[in-house]
Design a protein around this motif. Structure first.
Motif, mmCIF file in Angstrom:
data_model
loop_
_atom_site.group_PDB
_atom_site.id
_atom_site.type_symbol
_atom_site.label_atom_id
_atom_site.label_comp_id
_atom_site.label_asym_id
_atom_site.label_seq_id
_atom_site.Cartn_x
_atom_site.Cartn_y
_atom_site.Cartn_z
ATOM 1 N N UNK A 207 0.845 -1.200 0.000
ATOM 2 C CA UNK A 207 0.000 0.000 0.000
ATOM 3 C C UNK A 207 0.879 1.249 0.000
ATOM 4 N N UNK A 208 0.443 2.217 -0.767
ATOM 5 C CA UNK A 208 1.177 3.476 -0.895
ATOM 6 C C UNK A 208 0.232 4.660 -0.745
ATOM 7 N N UNK A 209 0.784 5.787 -0.308
ATOM 8 C CA UNK A 209 0.154 7.091 -0.483
ATOM 9 C C UNK A 209 0.742 7.666 -1.766
ATOM 10 N N UNK A 210 -0.094 8.052 -2.702
ATOM 11 C CA UNK A 210 0.426 8.424 -4.018
ATOM 12 C C UNK A 210 -0.316 9.618 -4.622
ATOM 13 N N UNK A 211 0.303 10.184 -5.662
ATOM 14 C CA UNK A 211 -0.342 11.219 -6.473
ATOM 15 C C UNK A 211 -0.934 10.561 -7.710
ATOM 16 N N UNK A 212 -1.674 11.310 -8.474
ATOM 17 C CA UNK A 212 -2.095 10.839 -9.792
ATOM 18 C C UNK A 212 -0.881 10.731 -10.705
ATOM 19 N N UNK A 213 -0.998 9.917 -11.758
ATOM 20 C CA UNK A 213 0.060 9.846 -12.743
ATOM 21 C C UNK A 213 0.127 11.128 -13.556
ATOM 22 N N UNK A 214 1.328 11.503 -13.935
ATOM 23 C CA UNK A 214 1.515 12.728 -14.715
ATOM 24 C C UNK A 214 2.798 12.586 -15.535
ATOM 25 N N UNK A 215 2.981 13.387 -16.567
ATOM 26 C CA UNK A 215 4.208 13.306 -17.365
ATOM 27 C C UNK A 215 5.431 13.674 -16.533
ATOM 28 N N UNK A 216 6.577 13.141 -16.952
ATOM 29 C CA UNK A 216 7.836 13.492 -16.300
ATOM 30 C C UNK A 216 8.083 14.995 -16.444
ATOM 31 N N UNK A 217 8.502 15.687 -15.375
ATOM 32 C CA UNK A 217 8.764 17.105 -15.480
ATOM 33 C C UNK A 217 8.851 17.770 -14.128
ATOM 34 N N UNK A 218 8.807 19.117 -14.138
ATOM 35 C CA UNK A 218 9.012 19.871 -12.905
ATOM 36 C C UNK A 218 7.882 19.704 -11.904
ATOM 37 N N UNK A 219 6.681 19.328 -12.386
ATOM 38 C CA UNK A 219 5.576 19.116 -11.439
ATOM 39 C C UNK A 219 5.942 18.045 -10.431
ATOM 40 N N UNK A 220 6.608 16.980 -10.895
ATOM 41 C CA UNK A 220 7.049 15.927 -9.982
ATOM 42 C C UNK A 220 8.158 16.433 -9.067
ATOM 43 N N UNK A 221 9.065 17.226 -9.616
ATOM 44 C CA UNK A 221 10.159 17.747 -8.795
ATOM 45 C C UNK A 221 9.627 18.632 -7.677
ATOM 46 N N UNK A 222 8.577 19.408 -7.966
ATOM 47 C CA UNK A 222 7.973 20.261 -6.929
ATOM 48 C C UNK A 222 7.339 19.395 -5.846
ATOM 49 N N UNK A 223 6.712 18.274 -6.243
ATOM 50 C CA UNK A 223 6.137 17.365 -5.246
ATOM 51 C C UNK A 223 7.217 16.824 -4.320
ATOM 52 N N UNK A 224 8.415 16.580 -4.878
ATOM 53 C CA UNK A 224 9.498 16.109 -4.012
ATOM 54 C C UNK A 224 9.845 17.163 -2.961
ATOM 55 N N UNK A 225 9.877 18.429 -3.362
ATOM 56 C CA UNK A 225 10.179 19.484 -2.402
ATOM 57 C C UNK A 225 9.103 19.581 -1.326
ATOM 58 N N UNK A 226 7.845 19.391 -1.724
ATOM 59 C CA UNK A 226 6.746 19.498 -0.761
ATOM 60 C C UNK A 226 6.762 18.326 0.220
ATOM 61 N N UNK A 227 7.043 17.101 -0.304
ATOM 62 C CA UNK A 227 6.922 15.896 0.529
ATOM 63 C C UNK A 227 8.278 15.252 0.826
ATOM 64 N N UNK A 228 9.359 16.048 0.768
ATOM 65 C CA UNK A 228 10.693 15.493 0.982
ATOM 66 C C UNK A 228 10.823 14.839 2.358
ATOM 67 N N UNK A 229 10.235 15.431 3.363
ATOM 68 C CA UNK A 229 10.338 14.881 4.716
ATOM 69 C C UNK A 229 9.529 13.593 4.867
ATOM 70 N N UNK A 230 8.694 13.279 3.878
ATOM 71 C CA UNK A 230 7.893 12.044 3.918
ATOM 72 C C UNK A 230 8.543 10.933 3.099
ATOM 73 N N UNK A 231 9.786 11.154 2.668
ATOM 74 C CA UNK A 231 10.535 10.137 1.932
ATOM 75 C C UNK A 231 9.823 9.751 0.644
#
Length: 284
Positions: A207-231
């Protein structure tokens, strides 16, 4: 409705702008800390290499020291960190049936050490996440081609990160594949040795907590910055998009508890949900 359609219809909360600004401030602070850390690594890397560290796998270093490779073994590991300070390092790769060798160069010659790196090991599916720093000349396309030539590698893909001097890529392993990483110095070389086990472990539900699928790009990189402390990490979906995932958890209840923890934050944008798939599969 596809994952892309659902993602496109997510209502953007009014506070999202504040969330992104806060994420950017955190990213700037982390980059500053990284700079200090890399400088510290640079001053100690030579001493570390000279000490010939061998970690994680007792006895393996002795066996590897008999192989006809050029350079000295710095460490043997399955996951962790290593390498030293570089800037603009290049890489060439050689793939045999069970070994992928990455040799690093700098300023037209051989690099004395491997660029500072981190290797994470994750499941569902089994994968290794490589992050290299100080590698502005990294030829990812050639590396990907050589990695995919291994019969024990099922897929290779990049993760976009907000650091133009760093490179991150994911190597998905076929079921029942064991691995060993060996770091060498003079020249800086990282060797990934893969071995097929006789019998793979039975698949299990994860089981995972996840986002919707999306194309590779900065949107994913921004999610990493937002949820970095959540690994948070990033996985390719069955449709070829990419999802941010947090976990993995053995039960839905554990994943929902994590999501509730995230959702209780004042700046949560409501962009995550709980999902599950088999440990040898991918999210939709």
């Amino acid at each position: 409705m596809t994952g892309k359609d659902r993602y496109a219809q997510i209502e953007i909360p009014a506070q999202l702008g504040e969330v992104l600004e806060e994420a950017q401030r955190k990213a700037a602070a982390r980059r500053s800390k990284r700079t200090v850390r890399w400088r510290w690594l640079g001053s100690t890397a030579a001493a570390v290499i000279a000490c010939l560290l061998v970690l994680n796998i007792p006895g393996v270093a002795s066996a590897l020291s008999k192989l006809p490779v050029v350079g000295s073994i710095v460490k043997v590991l399955q996951f962790g960190t290593g390498g030293g300070l570089t800037d603009g390092a290049a890489v060439s790769t050689v793939t045999t049936e069970d070994t992928i060798t990455m040799v690093f160069g700098q300023d037209g010659g051989s690099a004395a050490s491997v660029p500072a790196y981190t290797v994470d090991q994750r499941e569902a599916p089994d994968r290794l996440i490589f992050t290299f720093n100080g590698v502005r000349s990294f030829d990812y396309d050639a590396l990907e081609q050589d990695l995919l030539a291994s019969p024990l590698v099922s897929d290779v893909y990049r993760n976009i990160i907000l650091d133009d001097s760093a490179m991150r890529f994911v190597v998905e392993l076929k079921e029942g594949t064991r691995h060993t990483l060996t770091e060498y110095s003079n020249p800086g070389t990282l060797e990934l040795k893969l071995t097929a086990e006789d019998k793979a472990a039975p698949p299990k539900e994860v089981y995972y907590v996840r986002s919707e699928g999306m194309p590779q790009g900065e949107s994913l990189a921004i999610l990493e910055e937002i949820y970095l402390d959540d690994d948070v990490t990033f996985l390719k979906t069955t449709s070829g998009d990419f999802a941010a995932v947090i976990g993995a958890f053995p039960t839905r209840e554990a994943a929902e508890q994590k999501l509730a923890e995230i959702a209780a934050r004042e700046n949560y944008a409501g962009d995550l949900y709980v999902d599950n798939w088999m440990s040898n599969g991918h999210p939709q």
